[in-house]
Scaffold this motif. Structure first.
Motif, PDB file in Angstrom:
ATOM      1  N   TRP A 223      41.190  43.298  47.844  1.00 16.65           N
ATOM      2  CA  TRP A 223      41.585  42.898  46.490  1.00 16.65           C
ATOM      3  C   TRP A 223      40.435  43.251  45.570  1.00 16.65           C
ATOM      4  N   GLU A 253      43.661  44.811  41.532  1.00 19.65           N
ATOM      5  CA  GLU A 253      44.111  43.796  40.585  1.00 19.65           C
ATOM      6  C   GLU A 253      44.227  44.384  39.182  1.00 19.65           C
ATOM      7  N   ALA A 279      39.388  39.197  41.570  1.00 13.39           N
ATOM      8  CA  ALA A 279      38.760  40.126  42.519  1.00 13.39           C
ATOM      9  C   ALA A 279      37.246  40.038  42.387  1.00 13.39           C
ATOM     10  N   SER A 517      36.768  39.169  49.282  1.00 15.14           N
ATOM     11  CA  SER A 517      37.551  39.577  48.120  1.00 15.14           C
ATOM     12  C   SER A 517      38.948  39.959  48.585  1.00 15.14           C
TER      13      SER A 517
END
Length: 853
Positions: A223, A253, A279, A517
């Motif tokens: 992410w 994202e 993120a 993340s």
């Protein structure tokens, strides 16, 4: 357009085509060619037998012009601060050319010149420079009657930006002038259809994008946020990265872009996107100039910590290390190299050399805070380059500088192969040879040499072999941030072996462990991923696997059903054999039923012993002792037959339990039927003129019992022959257990034997009811009536209970019915007699037996 000046003062126009100035009207014999406008002077230049051009972004901005369309526009000029690193690149080119001019092996006897221009980090200026490099710096030139091509460079080193390199290549490519870039990494430049003259010593962004995606995947970052330069470099590079990242299962994202010339409001919006994002990792395909603006904006307001992942465009730029909140940044940089003598050359700036170059003059005045040639803070000659510590003097990590160095040598080797003839003893070069840029271009494609331990060559697309260093911004023990090489990437190695990390890394906020993340935490074994509606594939919920299914891997998309005889464990990640269930002697229910079964058999045997001991007593003799003993025997078998229902079913036990139960109960019913008929016959025999007892004597009673029992034996035999009961594993009653039970085989056979027993029971009940009021003190009909009522009640309730009971309780219901009916018979028929024998012996007399009401 060009102005043509004739000897008689006439002025006409000429057109510019393919680098050649053509005269329109040939009305005079003397022709002078003059470029239109003011020639753009290079930042650094020197004459030579053959000239190599250079284009570097020494200044950050181009002076913005306001056109009024009433006067001739002023020439394009640079403004803003000097990029010290780019200035070092330009000096590295000069150093390489001087080194080649002093070489006795490469281009001996040939002097290379150079024209190095400042592009101001601007595409329009780069285009202007490209036209300038295609012509001479002379204000006027001619060769006899016709204007001719003159002053064209043999090759160009540059540009740093991909967009600017594309603009330059489209212009000088028309003249087949080879271009070797040291810092343009856009994969689009590998297209030889559009850029046939383009080469580069730095790898294409396609390799770097793949390496970055593998790096992000290596640390489990699925992410991420993405920022890029709004240019060909950033847009194409990020597009390549996102395509590879998608294949690696990485989600983005946000993906935002901006250009350094955008208003501050646009950069603020980008900074706000970063602050609000979830993120924790940012992949930045961006130039140093643009990232500097973004980091300045982020530093104005406290922002959540972020793990920066960068490209070689900024991650190895020491100017960026001042942004301490980016400590822990990781990315790929060009391999380091050592260029002997370069540092001494960079520091060797004499007053004469500085004064001869506006760029060096500006640099000198800025770094020493003084002025040359003026009275205001005039430089006094004590300035020492050795005391400077800035990107210009920093040669500790020569990366892009080495790309410039190799680019110059690549062009020199192409010229060498064109001009020189190598023999075993010496090399001869013809510096007077009329050389076209097309020849140099063709030889450049075949260049292959070794420089400072590095191989230099170009593939069919003009790209070198992709090799990178993995670098990490780490805090030193002094508290400063340093660029540390922690691994390598070699695109020439087989798939899966290109990437390696050699030492420990430092991540954001000084952590030694990679930050997390992800949009959603990983789904552990036993669960599966269910995508969240309207979100990327990295955003999902972890849902427990349905009953009977498992997932034995992390982040499983689907659950796998267990086979029929297996069931998931409590965590639903492994299939275990289902426990087998049957009515056994080891459980409480089995023990209780077995105890009642054995107890009932023992009670029956004790009753038989008691009757045998008192076989001569009137109460025993008066109630057909032979059938009484046979009934006790059959009841004993009935009690014991229930034991065949306990334990694991087998082929023999399944056939035995049903047939033994059926036959013993029919034997029991036949005895009761015989006793009931005897009671009726005895009463009929006492009537005058009746002699029916001769038709139902002991022999007839035995035959009746045998015939009735034989019919049940025949039914059971047919059942066993046609479709006998057999053991099965019942997988449908319970999901989590296997029930071992006996299948009926033929349901007709099972219900046939039960129906036959029921028919006998009903017949016995009817006869017992008819005989219950006969005037006999020891009339058994009353007792048989009660016993048959109990028997029928038990077996009538057995049917729905048997059908509805699950698993082993079906067997338990059957055993209970056998025991209950058996106990009902023995208690109702024999308990009153045993009571008289044991506790009322005075009533066990012939007189009392024959006493009639």
């Amino acid at each position: 357009m060009f102005d043509l000046y004739y000897g008689d003062g006439l002025k006409q126009k000429a057109r510019f085509t393919g680098g050649i100035v053509h005269r329109i009207n040939n009305q005079a014999s003397t022709v002078t060619c003059k470029p239109q406008g003011t020639a753009r002077l290079p930042a650094f230049s020197i004459d030579g037998d053959f000239v190599i051009g250079g284009v570097f972004s020494i200044h950050l901005y181009k002076h913005t012009l306001r056109y009024n369309y009433t006067t001739v526009p002023e020439p394009l000029r640079c403004t803003g601060s000097i990029d010290y690193r780019q200035l070092r690149f330009s000096q590295a080119m000069i150093f390489a050319i001087e080194e080649i001019n002093n070489s006795t092996e490469l281009l001996p006897g040939v002097k290379l010149g150079y024209q190095i221009h400042d592009s101001c980090t601007s595409a329009p200026v780069t285009v202007d420079v490209a036209f300038q490099l295609s012509n001479s710096l002379d204000q006027a030139f001619h060769t006899g009657d016709n204007c001719s091509q003159s002053g064209m460079v043999m090759g160009v080193v540059g540009e740093s930006g991909s967009t600017r390199s594309m603009s330059m290549s489209r212009i000088i490519g028309s003249f087949n002038i080879p271009q070797v870039s040291y810092f343009s990494t856009c994969a689009c430049l590998s297209d030889k259809m559009q850029y046939p003259n383009f080469f580069r010593t730095i790898p294409s962004d396609q390799f770097q994008a793949d390496a970055l995606a593998k790096l992000v995947k290596h640390f489990g970052w699925t992410w991420i946020g993405a920022i890029r330069s709004d240019s060909d470099y950033g847009n194409n590079g990020m597009a390549s990265f996102l395509l590879t990242a998608q294949k690696e299962g990485i989600c983005v994202e946000y993906s935002v872009s901006f250009h350094r010339t955008n208003p501050r409001s646009k950069i603020q919006r980008v900074a706000d996107v970063i602050r609000r994002s979830t993120a924790h990792v940012i992949v930045a395909f961006i130039t140093s100039a643009e990232l500097r603006l973004l980091l300045e904006e982020l530093s104005r307001e406290a922002s959540p910590p972020r793990q920066w992942v960068g490209t070689e465009a900024w991650v190895t730029n020491r100017d960026m290390l001042k942004y301490r909140f980016c400590a822990g940044a990781i990315g790929f940089g060009i391999e380091q190299s050592v260029i002997p003598g370069l540092r001494d050359f960079l520091l060797d700036l004499s007053a004469t050399k500085v004064a001869s170059s506006p760029a060096l003059t500006e640099f000198w005045e800025v770094v020493f805070n003084c002025r040359l040639g003026t009275c205001e803070r005039m430089c006094d000659g004590t300035e020492d380059m050795q005391t400077l510590q800035n990107p210009y003097t920093d040669t500790s990590q020569l990366r892009i500088t080495n790309m410039v160095y190799k680019a110059v040598y690549a062009l020199a080797h192409a010229l060498h192969n064109t001009l020189c003839l190598d023999t075993n003893s010496s090399t001869h070069c013809n510096k007077n040879k009329k050389l076209s840029s097309n020849e140099v271009l063709n030889y450049l494609k075949k260049v292959k040499f070794n420089l400072n331990g590095y191989d230099v060559s170009f593939d069919a697309n003009g790209d070198p072999v992709a090799k990178y260093e993995l670098v990490n911004w780490q805090k030193s023990h002094r508290g400063s941030i340093e660029i540390v090489t922690v691994g390598h990437y070699d695109g020439s190695l087989p798939a899966g072996q290109e990437f390696q990390i050699n030492m420990n890394l430092m991540f954001m906020e000084g952590a030694t462990k990679a930050p997390k993340s992800v949009c959603s935490d990983r789904c552990h074994p036993g669960t599966r991923k269910v995508l969240q509606k309207g979100k990327p594939i990295c955003c999902y919920d972890c849902v427990r696997c349905p009953d009977g299914e498992i997932s034995n891997s992390t982040d499983s998309l689907d659950c796998t059903p267990c086979s029929h005889e297996f069931w998931p464990n409590a965590e639903s990640y492994s299939c275990l054999p289902k426990p087998v269930e049957f009515l056994s002697y080891d459980e409480v229910l089995g023990i209780i039923l077995a105890a009642f079964s054995v107890g009932g058999a023992c009670l029956t045997i004790m009753t038989a012993v008691l009757f045998y001991q008192h076989r001569t007593s009137p109460i025993v003799k008066a109630n057909n002792s032979e059938l009484s003993f046979l009934l006790l025997f059959s009841l004993t078998l009935c009690f014991l037959s229930s034991l065949t229902f306990i334990g694991a079913p087998s082929d023999w036990s399944c056939m035995l339990r049903h047939t033994a139960f059926a036959i013993t109960f029919v034997l029991c019913m036949s005895c009761i039927l015989g006793k009931t008929i005897v009671v009726l016959m005895v009463f009929k025999a006492t009537l005058p003129g009746r002699n029916v007892m001769k038709w139902f004597g002991p022999l007839q009673q035995r035959i009746t019992v045998a015939c009735i029992t034989f019919i049940q034996v025949l039914i059971c035999t047919i059942w066993l022959v046609v479709s006998p009961p057999f053991p099965i594993k019942n997988l449908t009653v319970y999901k989590k257990r296997i029930v071992l039970e006996c299948a009926l085989g033929s349901a007709v056979g099972f219900w046939g034997v039960l129906g036959y027993i029921g028919l006998l029971a009903v017949f016995c009940l009817v006869l017992a009811i008819l005989a219950r009021k006969l005037p006999d003190s020891f009339n058994e009909a009353k007792l048989i009536t009660f016993s048959m009522l109990i028997f029928c009640a038990v077996w009538i309730t057995f049917i729905p209970a048997y059908v509805s009971s699950p698993g082993k309780f079906t067997v338990a219901v059957e055993i209970f019915a056998i025991l209950a009916s058996s106990f009902g018979l023995i208690f109702c028929i024999y308990a009153p007699k045993c009571f008289i024998i044991l506790f009322k012996p005075e009533k066990n007399t012939k007189k009392n037996v024959l006493n009639k009401k």
